[in-house]
Design a protein around this motif. Structure first.
Motif, PDB file in Angstrom:
ATOM      1  N   LYS A  47      49.139  40.709  51.997  1.00 13.19           N
ATOM      2  CA  LYS A  47      47.879  41.419  52.258  1.00 13.19           C
ATOM      3  C   LYS A  47      46.788  40.954  51.288  1.00 13.19           C
ATOM      4  N   GLN A  48      47.187  40.835  50.030  1.00 12.49           N
ATOM      5  CA  GLN A  48      46.175  40.419  49.052  1.00 12.49           C
ATOM      6  C   GLN A  48      45.658  39.013  49.343  1.00 12.49           C
ATOM      7  N   LYS A  49      46.598  38.164  49.731  1.00  9.65           N
ATOM      8  CA  LYS A  49      46.210  36.791  50.031  1.00  9.65           C
ATOM      9  C   LYS A  49      45.164  36.771  51.155  1.00  9.65           C
ATOM     10  N   GLU A  50      45.418  37.594  52.150  1.00 12.61           N
ATOM     11  CA  GLU A  50      44.504  37.670  53.279  1.00 12.61           C
ATOM     12  C   GLU A  50      43.145  38.240  52.835  1.00 12.61           C
ATOM     13  N   MET A  51      43.193  39.222  51.926  1.00  7.57           N
ATOM     14  CA  MET A  51      41.933  39.805  51.441  1.00  7.57           C
ATOM     15  C   MET A  51      41.097  38.746  50.722  1.00  7.57           C
ATOM     16  N   ILE A  52      41.771  37.953  49.873  1.00  7.68           N
ATOM     17  CA  ILE A  52      41.042  36.951  49.091  1.00  7.68           C
ATOM     18  C   ILE A  52      40.457  35.877  49.992  1.00  7.68           C
ATOM     19  N   SER A  53      41.288  35.360  50.894  1.00 14.54           N
ATOM     20  CA  SER A  53      40.747  34.280  51.723  1.00 14.54           C
ATOM     21  C   SER A  53      39.705  34.827  52.691  1.00 14.54           C
ATOM     22  N   ILE A  79      36.672  34.542  38.925  1.00 25.78           N
ATOM     23  CA  ILE A  79      37.791  34.414  39.864  1.00 25.78           C
ATOM     24  C   ILE A  79      37.825  33.005  40.443  1.00 25.78           C
ATOM     25  N   ASN A  80      36.647  32.446  40.691  1.00 27.90           N
ATOM     26  CA  ASN A  80      36.621  31.060  41.176  1.00 27.90           C
ATOM     27  C   ASN A  80      37.262  30.131  40.152  1.00 27.90           C
ATOM     28  N   PHE A  92      52.610  38.540  34.121  1.00 28.81           N
ATOM     29  CA  PHE A  92      52.628  37.475  35.138  1.00 28.81           C
ATOM     30  C   PHE A  92      52.565  38.071  36.539  1.00 28.81           C
ATOM     31  N   GLY A  93      53.294  39.155  36.755  1.00 30.94           N
ATOM     32  CA  GLY A  93      53.164  39.882  38.008  1.00 30.94           C
ATOM     33  C   GLY A  93      51.885  40.698  37.987  1.00 30.94           C
ATOM     34  N   GLY A  94      51.589  41.222  36.825  1.00 29.47           N
ATOM     35  CA  GLY A  94      50.423  42.092  36.670  1.00 29.47           C
ATOM     36  C   GLY A  94      49.123  41.459  37.122  1.00 29.47           C
ATOM     37  N   VAL A  95      48.988  40.146  36.881  1.00 28.97           N
ATOM     38  CA  VAL A  95      47.719  39.523  37.270  1.00 28.97           C
ATOM     39  C   VAL A  95      47.523  39.541  38.788  1.00 28.97           C
ATOM     40  N   TYR A  96      48.637  39.631  39.527  1.00 23.56           N
ATOM     41  CA  TYR A  96      48.479  39.788  40.982  1.00 23.56           C
ATOM     42  C   TYR A  96      48.113  41.235  41.303  1.00 23.56           C
ATOM     43  N   TYR A  97      48.769  42.157  40.591  1.00 24.25           N
ATOM     44  CA  TYR A  97      48.543  43.574  40.893  1.00 24.25           C
ATOM     45  C   TYR A  97      47.112  44.019  40.593  1.00 24.25           C
ATOM     46  N   ILE A  98      46.496  43.386  39.601  1.00 21.61           N
ATOM     47  CA  ILE A  98      45.127  43.802  39.271  1.00 21.61           C
ATOM     48  C   ILE A  98      44.115  43.199  40.237  1.00 21.61           C
ATOM     49  N   GLY A  99      44.541  42.173  40.981  1.00 14.75           N
ATOM     50  CA  GLY A  99      43.601  41.418  41.823  1.00 14.75           C
ATOM     51  C   GLY A  99      42.593  42.296  42.554  1.00 14.75           C
ATOM     52  N   PRO A 100      43.055  43.105  43.503  1.00 16.95           N
ATOM     53  CA  PRO A 100      42.083  43.845  44.319  1.00 16.95           C
ATOM     54  C   PRO A 100      41.220  44.815  43.518  1.00 16.95           C
ATOM     55  N   ALA A 107      41.742  47.845  49.662  1.00 14.41           N
ATOM     56  CA  ALA A 107      42.344  47.980  48.334  1.00 14.41           C
ATOM     57  C   ALA A 107      43.221  49.218  48.273  1.00 14.41           C
ATOM     58  N   THR A 108      42.740  50.304  48.842  1.00 16.15           N
ATOM     59  CA  THR A 108      43.534  51.536  48.848  1.00 16.15           C
ATOM     60  C   THR A 108      44.870  51.295  49.536  1.00 16.15           C
ATOM     61  N   GLU A 109      44.802  50.589  50.650  1.00 16.79           N
ATOM     62  CA  GLU A 109      46.046  50.296  51.391  1.00 16.79           C
ATOM     63  C   GLU A 109      46.950  49.359  50.599  1.00 16.79           C
ATOM     64  N   TYR A 110      46.341  48.380  49.971  1.00 17.77           N
ATOM     65  CA  TYR A 110      47.127  47.430  49.177  1.00 17.77           C
ATOM     66  C   TYR A 110      47.961  48.186  48.140  1.00 17.77           C
ATOM     67  N   TYR A 111      47.332  49.089  47.417  1.00 21.52           N
ATOM     68  CA  TYR A 111      48.071  49.770  46.352  1.00 21.52           C
ATOM     69  C   TYR A 111      49.094  50.744  46.901  1.00 21.52           C
ATOM     70  N   ARG A 112      48.841  51.278  48.093  1.00 20.62           N
ATOM     71  CA  ARG A 112      49.862  52.138  48.685  1.00 20.62           C
ATOM     72  C   ARG A 112      51.104  51.293  49.011  1.00 20.62           C
TER      73      ARG A 112
END
Lengths: 390, 435, 437
Positions: free
Chosen positions: B17-23, B64-65, B223-231, B242-247
């Motif tokens: 989901k996050q990947k899709e949000m970013i792209s 982020i870029n 290392f995992g955390g940097v993905y979790y903070i993304g959104p 973002a709300t859905e991502y964290y759920r």
């Protein structure tokens, strides 16, 4: 036989060399209840310190003479030298008479040093001194007045006496006078640089980092009179502005080397606090509001300050060149200095747009090798002459 | 000690989901001009995403870029390009990676052309370099700039004066510019809705971070955390996505806990938690995977990190609050990790060491980032003194591949882990004997 | 003989230490690290086992040869005889390898002349060999490359001239061959080689004939004790390339800490200044590492800094310390940056400063860096042990003593003549632990 200028400069040199700050120690000991407040570059409102019965002591690192033994243990190799040598001054008890330390918002290194000082020297009142990057009276001005008042309270606590409006007004008057004299010295040097060598002007300004303001003003006056009266040989030097050296100071040898290699320094940003406000601060009315207004609307430009107007960016340097009739600019910045080095490309673009030649090099306060500096500055001086003769 | 080899890299649905949000965001940026959308460029710490959304503007984040380009190993060339153009080798490589990318055509990490911003929204929070970075960008784009000066917590606390100053800047400087550029009138109720969504996501996010208190920890908080903070740190805070991502993420972690699983790594689940660490400082991005591997191969889990707090200290109780929208934004900006003074940072790390029952602290000292790095050796000293736990100190850089020395870092990490082992084993070593 | 072996692969030298089951040092070995860590490892180990065998000999003969001087003389002669045998063996190998290298290709047509010249060189080299290992002979180095190389060059020039060949051509052949030869680990049993050395001893030193006869039996007995390699642990910069499993590898930090503890049990702080890094280690009363710090990314202030300065001054690195000791004052050197230090050095020379005063300042600069790393690791609380190549430099030691005393008071500072083996000693102790004792 020593000349009057030489005598004045010898006194300044002695103050400069004294890393135990005997003058300030003696000043404090002379009258019970006096306090000494240290501050780092680039600017603090010294008027408030003075009004609190304090001596404002400029702490500009340890220079080239101080051997840093413990200070290095606190910093990685990619951080500039001034915080290391400042810590060295602290841990070797050279600053043990200082009651409070102010760390202005010049960069992240000095900012973080404010917190380190709180941990390492818990008995000293340490304050990160924030200044507004918004220059509207009702926005940045309001914030700054409150910051100034917080500082005023802290100083009152440290000195155990109220800092009254009347005292601040009187201090503003003394510093107005001092800044006017500083401006006069700079103007004198720009007119007749052979009569006021930069190493002398530098030491004279450094004396302002330690002397009580009244005493410094007296010294400036004496120097102006003595230098004007003294005949010195005029050299065919190029005229340059030195910029980027507003925090960690270059070794005195570097300043001498620039001049020896054929450049008269006709303006610089070595100790901006001495001429921060560019004209007198109002002496009537609310003195704190007056300090704030002067900061917002009438203070020097430097890379630690945000420039809201893109069209104005860097013009202060062009104006300095014009005002001092300089022929080029030397960017001399400390290694790893974020403000100076990030600012540099923008300033260089503006200079290029105004056809002002420049060179750039880096130093540390304890740089030992001057040969490359002499070569670069010498080549620059020669090229300026060739260029202007075309 | 070895990690179970996974046939393919595990991708949880939250990751997808996050990947899709970013792209998706990069796609929107690419077509912004055609779609008539205005673009704001802004920074991660102290970003005003909920506010930007009120004006239907898109959000482009130079940091982020730079990170995304770093992960794709493109930054080395960009940095050299910027240095060739006169930028000092001494300064921040995020800045140089960004300027180098712009100089080379401003093609974003996903290969799409990035739009010129309509507004540079300079949130000057916790990092001096930000101010110069935006002046440099303004020099290039010659576009509108809004400065939001966020004062530093010099005494380790947020004062009423600071909040009032930030709120006044929002009202007098930031919002009027956003209105003018977007042509959209500011609607404070819309802001409240966005903030409410942020708060919900923040609740789940904090739950995820705190799951690392369990043994074994189901997450790696660095290392995992940097993905979790993304959104939550970037262009998505305040969005439904973002709300859905964290759920989703919370549910996944809950499942890992139920199954007694350790953190996810690029090669599968980490089976054996041997060391629990607190990490201070940002990661290196150009060798991110190699760096991570040095930890999970040794069974080292990061249970708490300060880097995952640069975009807000939600785990210390802060929530965006729809009841006081502008004040809440001000508090958020003021509260970011690098805007806290050094004593407060040390207190926080000490707290993490205790609450997360860490074996030690590791500092990754980043050449680019004086905001983090200046003073870290004192941080190390203080944490060791206060907790009695050993610290390790390594050096690298954000996105400059020249400053990542794998052999050097691996050597230090191995030595550190072996030291922790030895100290744990206590006694047991050779008897002293003159040799 | 139970042997617990520790090997420390350094960037310049590789060291090995053999411990017995009682944690007593039986032998130490050292060799240059070359590009090939595998060989360096084998050579160092071989050397350490050889030294261990001599320890056994000494123990076995102590009761037989009462006079210590006499025993020492005998063992010294035996070792020289052994070294001579080994040297000649390697010469033979080098000759064969040279001949192989001189075949075909660009040597076509000249092969015979070259072979003849090489043969002549090696006849001389072999004839000169006994003198190299004579009782009072002084050798600049004990490494084969250095011994054979200098002789080859000396003899080669004349021979090439006489044979009408280019000297460079012969040198080129030699360069190619020596790399192969020095990367071939020693072969053969130490025991058999020592027996041959014993035989040779009677030829070389007829004066020892009586003694040799007297000790023949106990010597054989000592040589017959089998070596049981119980466990090997590797450490050092090259440890990742060691042919051991992970369980048999320890970080040099741990090994240095334990090694220093074994040498000086009261040690609480260890400073090691090596070629490529500087480390400060805090250990507890059992030699367990409590904390450590290494130089940061910037390698300023490591041993290499002195090497660089020596190059700049056109001196040998070992000459720097003695020169600095002649200083009457110390010039402040501000650049610990290896590159800038060269510029600063020239600047100071140009200003008329004395060489020895500048060099003294450089020593101070390197020690100041070390002081900051010590401070980062937690400072000095009790006995302090200094190891690494720079610990052999008297000027550096002098500065260190002074600064330690100034900053931490009167603490004992230990410098062991065998400090170069500190890491290997710690590794050997770990080896013993790994073997479950």
């Amino acid at each position: 036989m020593s000349t009057p200028t030489a005598e004045i400069i010898a006194r300044c040199q002695a103050l400069f060399d004294d890393l135990n700050f005997s003058y300030a120690r003696e000043w404090k000991a002379a009258v019970p209840g006096r306090i000494v407040v240290g501050y780092m570059p680039f600017y603090v409102p010294r008027e408030l310190i003075h009004a609190a019965g304090g001596l404002a002591l400029g702490v500009l690192g340890g220079g080239e003479q101080l051997e840093v033994i413990q200070g290095d243990a606190y910093y990685q190799s990619y951080i500039c030298r001034i915080p290391r040598s400042t810590i060295e001054l602290g841990v070797t008890n050279r600053l043990d008479f200082v009651d409070a330390m102010l760390f202005p918002s010049i960069c992240d290194v000095i900012r973080n040093l404010s917190g380190m000082w709180k941990i390492m020297f818990p008995k000293v009142r340490s304050r990160y001194f924030d200044v507004p990057q918004n220059y509207r009276d009702d926005v940045g001005g309001t914030f700054y007045i409150n910051e100034l008042n917080e500082l005023r309270e802290m100083l009152a606590e440290a000195s155990g006496r109220e800092v009254t409006d009347a005292a601040i007004r009187a201090s503003i008057g003394l510093y107005n006078e001092n800044r006017a004299l500083v401006r006069e010295v700079y103007a004198f040097r720009a007119r007749q640089p052979w009569k006021a060598p930069s190493s002398e002007v530098y030491l004279l300004m450094r004396a302002g980092m330690i002397l009580a303001v009244e005493e410094h003003s007296r010294l400036l006056r004496e120097y102006l009179a003595a230098a004007a009266a003294e005949d010195r040989p005029r050299r065919d030097n190029s005229r340059v502005v030195v910029t980027g050296a507003f925090c960690e100071q270059p070794p005195l040898n570097l300043i001498k080397s620039i001049e020896l290699s054929g450049c008269y320094i006709v303006d610089d940003d070595f100790m901006l606090v001495n001429r921060w406000e560019q004209s007198d601060i109002a002496e009537d009315g609310d003195p704190v509001a007056n300090l704030a207004r002067a900061y917002l609307h009438n203070s020097a430009n430097t890379s630690a300050k945000y420039e809201p107007d893109v069209a104005q960016k860097g013009l202060y340097l062009v104006e300095a060149v014009k005002r001092s009739r300089a022929e080029g600019v030397i960017f001399a910045s400390p290694s790893f200095c974020d403000p100076a080095l990030l600012e540099r490309p923008m300033l260089q673009r503006v200079l290029a747009a105004h056809d002002i030649p420049f060179i750039a090099f880096k130093y540390a306060e304890n740089s030992g090798q001057m040969q490359p500096i002499r070569e670069q500055a010498g080549t620059f001086a020669d090229s300026i002459k060739l260029w202007s003769n075309q | 000690m070895t990690v179970t080899a996974a046939a393919e890299v595990v991708k949880d649905s939250s990751m997808l989901k996050q990947k899709e949000m970013i792209s998706g965001n990069y796609r929107k940026l690419e077509t912004a001009a055609a779609d008539g959308r205005k673009v704001a460029a802004t920074f991660v710490p102290g970003n005003l995403n909920e506010l930007i959304m009120c004006f239907d503007m898109l959000n482009n984040l130079p940091e982020i870029n730079a990170i995304q380009n770093g992960l794709r190993k493109k930054t080395g060339g960009y940095i050299m390009e910027a240095e060739k153009r006169g930028h000092s080798e001494d300064v921040c490589t995020y800045v140089k990676a960004d300027l180098g990318m712009i100089a080379k055509g401003n093609i974003g990490p996903d290969g799409q052309k990035l739009p010129n911003p309509d507004l540079l929204l300079l949130s000057y929070t916790g990092c001096f370099t930000f101010m110069k970075w935006f002046e440099l960008l303004r020099d290039h784009y010659r576009c509108e700039t809004a400065m939001l000066h966020v004062p530093y917590q010099g005494d380790g606390k947020i004062t009423a004066n600071m909040i009032a100053y930030v709120v006044r800047q929002l009202k007098e400087e930031v919002i009027p510019k956003l209105e003018r550029i977007s042509g959209v009138k500011f609607d404070i109720d819309r802001l409240r809705e966005n903030l409410a969504r942020s708060a919900r996501a923040e609740e789940d996010f904090v739950w995820v971070l705190e799951s690392a208190k369990k043994k074994p920890s189901p997450i790696d908080a660095y290392f995992g955390g940097v993905y979790y903070i993304g959104p939550i740190f970037t262009a998505f805070r305040g969005t439904q996505d973002a709300t859905e991502y964290y759920r989703l993420l919370r549910a996944e972690i809950a499942e890992r806990i139920a199954l007694g699983q350790g953190p996810v790594t690029p090669t599968g689940d980490m089976p054996n938690e041997r060391y629990r660490l607190v990490v201070e400082g940002p990661p290196n991005w150009t060798s991110f995977r190699d760096f991570w591997k040095m930890f999970y191969e040794e069974g080292a889990v990061v249970v708490a990190s300060t880097y995952t707090k640069v975009g807000g200290l939600y785990d210390q109780g802060f929530r965006h609050d729809p009841a006081k929208p502008l004040e809440s934004l001000a508090e958020y900006c003021l509260g970011c990790y690098t805007n806290r003074n050094l004593p407060a940072r040390i207190d926080l790390i000490e707290k993490y060491m205790e609450e997360y029952e860490a074996d030690g602290i590791l500092i990754n000292s980043i050449k680019s980032c004086n905001s983090f790095s200046a003073g870290q050796l004192l941080v190390l000293r203080e944490i060791e003194r206060r907790t009695g736990k050993p610290g390790a100190f390594i050096e690298s850089d954000l996105v400059d591949p020249r400053y990542f020395s794998p052999a050097n870092i691996k050597n230090r990490l191995e030595s550190y882990f072996q030291m922790v082992d030895q100290r744990r084993a206590g006694g047991g070593s050779a008897p002293a004997r003159a040799a | 003989m139970e042997a617990y072996i520790g090997i420390d692969l350094g960037s310049t030298t590789t060291k090995a230490v053999v411990l017995d089951e009682n944690m007593d040092v039986l032998g130490r070995g050292i060799t240059n690290s070359r590009a090939n860590y595998d060989t360096a490892c084998k050579v160092a180990k071989y050397e350490a086992l050889l030294a261990a065998r001599f320890t056994l000999l000494q123990r076995g003969l102590a009761s037989v040869v009462a006079a210590e001087a006499r025993l020492g003389d005998f063992l010294g002669s035996l070792e020289r005889s052994f070294r001579l045998g080994q040297f000649v063996e390697q010469l033979d190998d080098l000759e064969v390898t040279c001949l192989e290298k001189a075949k075909g290709g660009r040597f076509k047509g000249r092969e015979e002349a070259i072979a003849e010249a090489i043969g002549a060189i090696f006849v001389t080299l072999r004839a000169d060999a006994p003198a190299l290992f004579a009782r009072d002979a002084r050798r600049k180095s004990d490494f084969f490359r250095d011994l054979a190389g200098s002789r080859f060059m000396a003899v080669g020039q004349e021979t090439a001239k006489a044979a009408g060949l280019s000297y460079d051509l012969l040198l080129n052949i030699y360069d190619k061959a020596i790399i192969e030869v020095e990367n071939r680990p020693p072969s053969g049993e130490i025991r058999d080689k020592l027996l041959r050395a014993l035989d040779r001893l009677m030829e070389l030193s007829p004066d020892l004939t009586d003694l040799v006869a007297e000790v023949a039996t106990p010597v054989r007995r000592a040589l017959d004790i089998p070596t049981e390699e119980m466990s090997v642990v590797g450490t050092g910069y090259g440890r990742v390339t060691l042919p051991f499993s992970k369980e048999h590898i320890r970080s040099e930090i741990l090994c240095h800490g334990l090694g220093a503890h074994m040498m000086y049990p009261e040690t609480r702080t260890v400073l090691d200044i090596g070629g490529q890094d500087t480390k400060a280690i805090q250990v507890d009363d059992k030699g367990i590492v409590e904390n450590f710090q290494m130089n940061d990314r910037c390698a300023a202030g490591c041993g290499r800094y002195l090497g660089y300065i020596a190059d700049e001054m056109n001196m040998g690195v070992h000459e720097l310390g003695p020169l600095a000791m002649q200083a009457t004052r110390s010039v402040r050197i501000n650049s610990t940056c290896t590159v800038f230090a060269g510029a600063e050095l020239r600047d100071r020379l140009a200003l008329g400063e004395k060489r020895e005063d500048i060099i003294a300042g450089l020593h101070r600069a390197i020690i100041l860096r070390a002081m900051s790393i010590i401070s980062r690791s937690g400072g000095v609380r009790d006995q302090f042990t200094f190891t690494g190549g720079v610990a052999k430099n008297e000027a550096a030691v002098k500065e260190l003593r002074q600064l330690i005393t100034e900053n931490y008071g009167d603490v004992a500072i230990n410098i062991n003549p065998d400090s170069i083996y500190t890491g290997a000693l710690g590794a050997a102790a770990f080896a013993r632990r790994a073997a479950g004792h």
